[in-house]
Design an enzyme around this catalytic site. Structure first.
Site, PDB file in Angstrom:
ATOM      1  N   GLY A   1      -1.311   1.486  -0.665  1.00 47.15           N
ATOM      2  CA  GLY A   1      -0.763   0.180  -0.270  1.00 47.15           C
ATOM      3  C   GLY A   1      -0.106   0.270   1.099  1.00 47.15           C
TER       4      GLY A   1
ATOM      5  CE1 TYR B   1       7.077  -6.966  -7.643  1.00 46.86           C
ATOM      6  CE2 TYR B   1       9.242  -8.004  -7.691  1.00 46.86           C
ATOM      7  CZ  TYR B   1       8.376  -7.063  -7.160  1.00 46.86           C
ATOM      8  OH  TYR B   1       8.809  -6.231  -6.166  1.00 46.86           O
TER       9      TYR B   1
ATOM     10  CG  ASP C   1      -9.015  -0.702  -6.859  1.00 43.79           C
ATOM     11  OD1 ASP C   1      -7.791  -0.887  -7.047  1.00 43.79           O
ATOM     12  OD2 ASP C   1      -9.899  -1.345  -7.445  1.00 43.79           O
TER      13      ASP C   1
ATOM     14  CB  ILE D   1      -7.433  -2.609  -2.027  1.00 44.17           C
ATOM     15  CG1 ILE D   1      -8.688  -2.820  -2.861  1.00 44.17           C
ATOM     16  CG2 ILE D   1      -6.854  -3.920  -1.540  1.00 44.17           C
ATOM     17  CD1 ILE D   1      -8.452  -3.389  -4.226  1.00 44.17           C
TER      18      ILE D   1
ATOM     19  CD  GLN E   1       8.311  -7.058   4.158  1.00 39.95           C
ATOM     20  OE1 GLN E   1       8.254  -7.266   2.951  1.00 39.95           O
ATOM     21  NE2 GLN E   1       9.325  -7.478   4.897  1.00 39.95           N
TER      22      GLN E   1
ATOM     23  CE  LYS F   1       7.777  -3.592  -8.427  1.00 42.40           C
ATOM     24  NZ  LYS F   1       7.056  -2.479  -7.809  1.00 42.40           N
TER      25      LYS F   1
END
Ligand code: NAD
Length: 323
Positions: free
Chosen positions: A9, A143, A53, A36, A13, A147
């Site tokens: 990833g 989300y 991936d 990805i 950001q 987590k």
């Protein structure tokens, strides 16, 4: 152990800035960036880059073996706002990617894992001010659920299989290099862009919505610090509370007005208001400060100064390119 690092990833950001920092620390050939897709050409062209991936165990394993990786930073995820639009996609990506990396560590292909959690693990029943490390956690977003469950699995893999996994509950992260990827605190980045380009911004949260935030440099410093800390000093294996500052949309607008007096802020709360209302306003990160000497540097005034000056340079460059 000399780190041989894979960032999954890396175009995002935080992943992008982590890639630059880790390459500066450990050398370009020791830090492999992956994502990805080729969505961030600065990252793709700045060193070794692989398409991987995170949901494909075999693909992650092949990359780990090919580059003799011993440390993985798993930054791929679907964030809070996007997760509410695609709940099952968020569940699948956020959980599968974590299991793949934890299982690679359990099987001893890798030695060390960094996986970020979030203040989204907290929910409406959590104490909102100075939220303690150990407290009620009933997240109301998909989300946040991923987590919180992820944290339980990190602790489980550490206790049962001695996996060296380290984690931070990041607050909202503010940065100028790469745009944020669909979180509830994205307004605190967009506002600086719009302040420069339009001198106005319509905020998707109410003016008094106070949330915990942090400048990217501090988030990267915390990530490097926890990963460089001695194993014995990492006493929490779910995820550490991490804090810097808290502010409201009104307060960030006021700090911008000190530099751009004509800046105008309007408010049009949308579905993200409910998410923000379920999160803490401020975080108690005493354990991180005590266990591995965490310290933040950037105040809201520092962030505003840095964001506006960096974005002015960026937008001036873009204007010159288009002429
Ligand atoms: P981001 O959305 O900017 O980046 C995520 C990256 O993951 C993207 O480049 C995307 O292309 C990549 N990705 C998506 N699916 C993938 C897949 N199947 N395989 C490989 N890569 C894939 O996110 P970010 O803001 O950089 O966040 C990084 C981590 O930090 C996430 O775990 C996030 O939950 C956590 N976090 C971020 C914030 C924040 O404010 N940015 C706050 C708290 C926690």
């Amino acid at each position: 152990m000399n780190p041989k690092i894979l960032i999954i990833g890396a175009c995002g950001q935080i992943g992008s800035e982590l890639t630059y920092k880790l390459r500066a620390l450990y050398g370009d050939k020791n830090v492999i960036a992956s994502d990805i897709s080729y969505s961030n050409l600065d990252i793709v062209n700045s060193g070794i880059f692989e398409i991987v991936d995170a949901q494909d165990y075999a693909a992650v394993k092949v990359c780990v073996e090919k580059h003799h990786i011993n440390t993985v930073y798993l930054m791929a995820a679907i964030l809070s706002a996007t997760g509410e639009k695609y709940p099952m996609k968020a569940w699948d990506l956020n959980m599968n990617s974590l299991f793949h990396v934890l299982n690679l560590a359990k099987a001893k292909f890798i030695k060390k894992v960094f996986w970020p959690s979030s203040i989204a693990v907290y929910g409406p029943t959590t104490p909102k001010e100075n939220t303690p490390q150990f407290t009620v956690m009933e997240p109301s977003t998909v989300y946040g659920i991923t987590k919180q469950v992820g944290e339980r699995w990190c602790q489980y893999y550490h206790e049962k299989y001695a996996v060296d996994v380290r984690s931070l509950r990041y607050p909202g992260i503010i940065s100028w290099k790469t745009m944020p990827g669909g979180g509830t605190t994205d307004y605190a980045v967009e506002i600086y862009h719009k302040a420069i380009t339009d001198k106005k911004y319509e905020c998707f949260l109410k003016e008094d919505t106070k949330l915990p935030m942090m400048f990217m440099d501090d988030a990267i410093k915390a990530t490097v610090d926890i990963m460089q800390a001695e194993e014995k000093d990492i006493k929490i294996r779910s995820s550490y509370n991490l804090a810097a500052i808290s502010f409201t949309p009104k307060e960030i607008a006021e700090s911008i007005k000190k530099h751009i007096p004509g800046f105008n802020m309007t408010y049009k709360p949308d579905y993200r208001q409910n998410i923000a209302d379920s999160w803490p306003k401020s975080i108690d990160d005493a354990f991180a400060r005590k266990d591995w000497n965490w310290n933040h540097e950037f105040s809201l005034q520092d962030i505003t100064k840095e964001m506006l000056s960096q974005l002015r340079i960026k937008y001036n460059g873009l204007l010159k390119e288009s002429n």
